[in-house]
Design an enzyme around this catalytic site. Sequence first.
Site, PDB file in Angstrom:
ATOM      1  N   GLU A 276      47.515   9.550  11.086  1.00 34.16           N
ATOM      2  CA  GLU A 276      47.440   8.188  10.578  1.00 34.16           C
ATOM      3  C   GLU A 276      48.278   7.971   9.332  1.00 34.16           C
ATOM      4  O   GLU A 276      47.807   7.469   8.315  1.00 34.16           O
ATOM      5  CB  GLU A 276      45.961   7.795  10.316  1.00 34.16           C
ATOM      6  CG  GLU A 276      45.779   6.293  10.170  1.00 34.16           C
ATOM      7  CD  GLU A 276      44.312   5.871  10.242  1.00 34.16           C
ATOM      8  OE1 GLU A 276      43.600   6.360  11.109  1.00 34.16           O
ATOM      9  OE2 GLU A 276      43.922   5.035   9.409  1.00 34.16           O
TER      10      GLU A 276
ATOM     11  N   LYS B 279      39.686  12.218  15.701  1.00 29.08           N
ATOM     12  CA  LYS B 279      38.947  11.824  14.496  1.00 29.08           C
ATOM     13  C   LYS B 279      37.487  12.218  14.663  1.00 29.08           C
ATOM     14  O   LYS B 279      36.835  11.853  15.643  1.00 29.08           O
ATOM     15  CB  LYS B 279      39.025  10.317  14.281  1.00 29.08           C
ATOM     16  CG  LYS B 279      40.336   9.869  13.687  1.00 29.08           C
ATOM     17  CD  LYS B 279      40.202   8.438  13.182  1.00 29.08           C
ATOM     18  CE  LYS B 279      41.506   7.932  12.604  1.00 29.08           C
ATOM     19  NZ  LYS B 279      41.373   6.550  12.120  1.00 29.08           N
TER      20      LYS B 279
ATOM     21  N   GLU C 264      36.512  -2.584  22.305  1.00 30.96           N
ATOM     22  CA  GLU C 264      37.620  -1.656  22.011  1.00 30.96           C
ATOM     23  C   GLU C 264      38.699  -1.737  23.090  1.00 30.96           C
ATOM     24  O   GLU C 264      39.889  -1.575  22.802  1.00 30.96           O
ATOM     25  CB  GLU C 264      37.111  -0.213  21.890  1.00 30.96           C
ATOM     26  CG  GLU C 264      36.103   0.024  20.760  1.00 30.96           C
ATOM     27  CD  GLU C 264      36.743   0.225  19.382  1.00 30.96           C
ATOM     28  OE1 GLU C 264      37.982   0.148  19.261  1.00 30.96           O
ATOM     29  OE2 GLU C 264      35.984   0.444  18.417  1.00 30.96           O
TER      30      GLU C 264
ATOM     31  N   LYS D 204      45.764   4.647  23.533  1.00 30.47           N
ATOM     32  CA  LYS D 204      45.340   5.442  22.385  1.00 30.47           C
ATOM     33  C   LYS D 204      46.142   6.732  22.299  1.00 30.47           C
ATOM     34  O   LYS D 204      46.602   7.131  21.228  1.00 30.47           O
ATOM     35  CB  LYS D 204      43.844   5.762  22.488  1.00 30.47           C
ATOM     36  CG  LYS D 204      43.346   6.674  21.386  1.00 30.47           C
ATOM     37  CD  LYS D 204      42.259   6.091  20.573  1.00 30.47           C
ATOM     38  CE  LYS D 204      41.966   6.923  19.350  1.00 30.47           C
ATOM     39  NZ  LYS D 204      40.621   6.726  18.834  1.00 30.47           N
TER      40      LYS D 204
ATOM     41  N   HIS E 264      38.488  -3.311  12.391  1.00 35.78           N
ATOM     42  CA  HIS E 264      37.558  -2.281  11.918  1.00 35.78           C
ATOM     43  C   HIS E 264      37.225  -2.385  10.436  1.00 35.78           C
ATOM     44  O   HIS E 264      36.170  -1.936  10.016  1.00 35.78           O
ATOM     45  CB  HIS E 264      38.096  -0.887  12.241  1.00 35.78           C
ATOM     46  CG  HIS E 264      37.858  -0.495  13.672  1.00 35.78           C
ATOM     47  ND1 HIS E 264      38.403  -1.196  14.729  1.00 35.78           N
ATOM     48  CD2 HIS E 264      37.116   0.494  14.228  1.00 35.78           C
ATOM     49  CE1 HIS E 264      38.026  -0.644  15.872  1.00 35.78           C
ATOM     50  NE2 HIS E 264      37.243   0.384  15.603  1.00 35.78           N
TER      51      HIS E 264
ATOM     52  N   HIS F 138      28.431  -0.747  16.707  1.00 35.24           N
ATOM     53  CA  HIS F 138      29.823  -0.643  16.262  1.00 35.24           C
ATOM     54  C   HIS F 138      30.753  -1.618  17.000  1.00 35.24           C
ATOM     55  O   HIS F 138      31.522  -2.357  16.376  1.00 35.24           O
ATOM     56  CB  HIS F 138      30.312   0.802  16.431  1.00 35.24           C
ATOM     57  CG  HIS F 138      31.754   1.000  16.105  1.00 35.24           C
ATOM     58  ND1 HIS F 138      32.234   0.893  14.818  1.00 35.24           N
ATOM     59  CD2 HIS F 138      32.832   1.254  16.893  1.00 35.24           C
ATOM     60  CE1 HIS F 138      33.545   1.094  14.826  1.00 35.24           C
ATOM     61  NE2 HIS F 138      33.938   1.320  16.071  1.00 35.24           N
TER      62      HIS F 138
ATOM     63  N   ARG G 234      35.486  27.731  10.531  1.00 38.00           N
ATOM     64  CA  ARG G 234      36.745  27.035  10.223  1.00 38.00           C
ATOM     65  C   ARG G 234      37.474  26.552  11.467  1.00 38.00           C
ATOM     66  O   ARG G 234      38.691  26.413  11.468  1.00 38.00           O
ATOM     67  CB  ARG G 234      37.686  27.928   9.402  1.00 38.00           C
ATOM     68  CG  ARG G 234      37.152  28.275   8.032  1.00 38.00           C
ATOM     69  CD  ARG G 234      38.254  28.720   7.079  1.00 38.00           C
ATOM     70  NE  ARG G 234      37.679  29.311   5.889  1.00 38.00           N
ATOM     71  CZ  ARG G 234      37.485  30.617   5.737  1.00 38.00           C
ATOM     72  NH1 ARG G 234      37.849  31.463   6.676  1.00 38.00           N
ATOM     73  NH2 ARG G 234      36.943  31.066   4.617  1.00 38.00           N
TER      74      ARG G 234
ATOM     75  N   ARG H 118      49.286   4.610  13.610  1.00 35.20           N
ATOM     76  CA  ARG H 118      47.922   4.809  14.071  1.00 35.20           C
ATOM     77  C   ARG H 118      46.955   3.827  13.422  1.00 35.20           C
ATOM     78  O   ARG H 118      45.912   3.505  13.976  1.00 35.20           O
ATOM     79  CB  ARG H 118      47.469   6.254  13.817  1.00 35.20           C
ATOM     80  CG  ARG H 118      46.074   6.531  14.341  1.00 35.20           C
ATOM     81  CD  ARG H 118      45.751   8.015  14.454  1.00 35.20           C
ATOM     82  NE  ARG H 118      44.405   8.175  15.000  1.00 35.20           N
ATOM     83  CZ  ARG H 118      43.904   9.308  15.424  1.00 35.20           C
ATOM     84  NH1 ARG H 118      44.624  10.404  15.383  1.00 35.20           N
ATOM     85  NH2 ARG H 118      42.669   9.376  15.904  1.00 35.20           N
TER      86      ARG H 118
ATOM     87  N   HIS I  33      33.460  -2.471   9.904  1.00 31.51           N
ATOM     88  CA  HIS I  33      32.723  -1.444   9.154  1.00 31.51           C
ATOM     89  C   HIS I  33      31.894  -2.072   8.037  1.00 31.51           C
ATOM     90  O   HIS I  33      30.772  -1.639   7.769  1.00 31.51           O
ATOM     91  CB  HIS I  33      33.696  -0.411   8.571  1.00 31.51           C
ATOM     92  CG  HIS I  33      34.189   0.579   9.582  1.00 31.51           C
ATOM     93  ND1 HIS I  33      35.265   1.404   9.345  1.00 31.51           N
ATOM     94  CD2 HIS I  33      33.746   0.890  10.823  1.00 31.51           C
ATOM     95  CE1 HIS I  33      35.471   2.176  10.404  1.00 31.51           C
ATOM     96  NE2 HIS I  33      34.565   1.884  11.311  1.00 31.51           N
TER      97      HIS I  33
ATOM     98  N   ASN J  98      42.954   0.340  13.899  1.00 33.33           N
ATOM     99  CA  ASN J  98      41.855  -0.164  13.073  1.00 33.33           C
ATOM    100  C   ASN J  98      41.735  -1.683  13.111  1.00 33.33           C
ATOM    101  O   ASN J  98      40.936  -2.253  12.364  1.00 33.33           O
ATOM    102  CB  ASN J  98      42.029   0.309  11.626  1.00 33.33           C
ATOM    103  CG  ASN J  98      41.896   1.811  11.521  1.00 33.33           C
ATOM    104  OD1 ASN J  98      41.001   2.406  12.103  1.00 33.33           O
ATOM    105  ND2 ASN J  98      42.793   2.431  10.785  1.00 33.33           N
TER     106      ASN J  98
END
Lengths: 365, 365
Positions: A233, A140, A182, A223, A244, A263, A118, A237, A248, A241
Amino acid sequence: MKVQLGARSYDILIGRGVMHGAGRTISARLPKARLAIITDETVARLHLERFRDGLDAAGIGHVCLPVPAGERSKSFPVFQSLCEQVLDARLERGDAILAFGGGVVGDLAGFVAASVRRGMSFIQVPTTLLAQVDSSVGGKTGINAPQGKNLIGAFHQPALVLADTALLDTLPDRDFRAGYAEVVKYGLLGDAAFFEWLEVNRQGVFRGGAERDEAVARSCQAKADVVAADELEGGRRALLNLGHTFGHALEAAVDYHTERLVHGEGVAIGIMLAFEFSARLGLLPDLDVGRVKHHLTGAGLPTRLSDIPGQLPPVDVLMDSIAQDKKVSRGELTFILVRGIGQAFVERGVDPAAVRAFLEEKLTQ
Amino acid sequence: MKVQLGARSYDILIGRGVMHGAGRTISARLPKARLAIITDETVARLHLERFRDGLDAAGIGHVCLPVPAGERSKSFPVFQSLCEQVLDARLERGDAILAFGGGVVGDLAGFVAASVRRGMSFIQVPTTLLAQVDSSVGGKTGINAPQGKNLIGAFHQPALVLADTALLDTLPDRDFRAGYAEVVKYGLLGDAAFFEWLEVNRQGVFRGGAERDEAVARSCQAKADVVAADELEGGRRALLNLGHTFGHALEAAVDYHTERLVHGEGVAIGIMLAFEFSARLGLLPDLDVGRVKHHLTGAGLPTRLSDIPGQLPPVDVLMDSIAQDKKVSRGELTFILVRGIGQAFVERGVDPAAVRAFLEEKLTQ
């Protein structure tokens, strides 16, 4: 540089050679911790031996868990296997998972660190430009599902990020370019001055040296600021994206075959689509669109759907991917659009018919 | 009752019939959310239709994802399948996963909720005594690994817990008894007065009615207090593991075959071993050991290794499981020991040889 997240704050060390002090740096922060180093076979071949020597010299016990290079390692079976290997190595909660590689390795290793017992400590040693300026900062983590990228994962902040810019010297050109998409993104979404700086200094960034270090540092700072303001987010935040949602969908459209699209290339095309779609909506002048296109193509990045080798699927498939994006809410499409360079914003309730018509047109260009 | 965790605080509603107001209760907290109900086939057969009718009446959209009953569903393949089914159902971040079942369903569904889209809302509707008084409160979620129970997972707090004590009327006696072991645990670890109350009211708790509701409420309150003080188990929360280090080793020893041992029975034997081992160390009088044994056996719970049907593995295997427990730190064994009824404490650096000798003796009794 520090990411300010209260009890979960952490340092990012950036510069040529910071990897060589890793042993001491880690010992100072996590005394007596043992490490499971998750890396890919390419990085292992180039850099692992020297990195391990440094850990040995600092007396840090570690095991190495290599995975095949490439996006396909962000899968359930690899995730399961890594979790079980970490347990077999008898690492405990206070020990750490160290990601030594690019974005794939970082995302995968971070989800392992979040999940075993955990939550174990997590260290990022990103070896690609993309990972140094983007995926290693912000917590992330995740793996891909058949339904899309990064759909299974966790928010799990690292305890330390070591971005050794000398590692980028061995990075293939294509991967450097992809990471550069990026870097450009940070300028485009909220810092027009940084984009202007890149317009002047792009070649210096590609050559290496002081400009490269500065570009990495400014990107990380951008960032870190956004993440500190909105860790999970809930709002701002989401601006990260930019490019993105389209990107994606394109990665899914080529079934994550990196020979066709990596990517960062998807992000470059996605950024261009976001600017063109915004211009279509009358939000910004065509001049800005042209400046962005000029900069990305100058960096050797793709900007059009037709730049992707091979056949793309029909528009229905792309729209389906877009509808599965994590940014979708109550069935409404949400996009990051722009009012100009450095002026991105979150637009909810974007008309799917408008997006479809726009993509249909782009597919035939 | 409220679990105080700042922005992650949540309500626990306890009582006969609270399930029937679930639709309204959920709508008030998560307006417009759709639900994926994860449940087991046994609970589905007994209670699902009525529960779904209530949701339909409140206009809450939902899909049902049943899993086989039993500990073996807390596995990687079932976890993966559920994640993919939730994505197929197009649930979004603001939608919720609802666990409708016992501890297995809650732990599994919670890990799915923590992981899909990096975290969805989560609602617990526990249907067993064990889940109502223990596993549904506190945010521990996870699945089992070959190396041990609950070794892969996340801390993910629910947004709401609905503990309908009327659901316990259909619970098999053995499962009610097993859950009762966790109720007794709260008295033994920190509330001697509650243990004394149970000594007087045990039969009332088993019969149902006001005493049962009170036992559930006092247990939830005890757990909520500990979790509010120490969400991520840095310190005091570890006391909740009283009986669990031994108990988990016994569950592993029977390979999680619930015909031989269910979790609560392992906890009952584990509590007894913790008291006996503490007495052996001279920490508490034999009189207290006798009182605990009398109470647990009176409730029909096992208290000795020989109460487990079939052959147990040799002591090496048990010691190996204990060494894999999440509470191990830097190779040192950590146990929850007791100085008396209601006086548990965390003991680090317990001598493995002493534990081994103690277990060897118990294995031959």
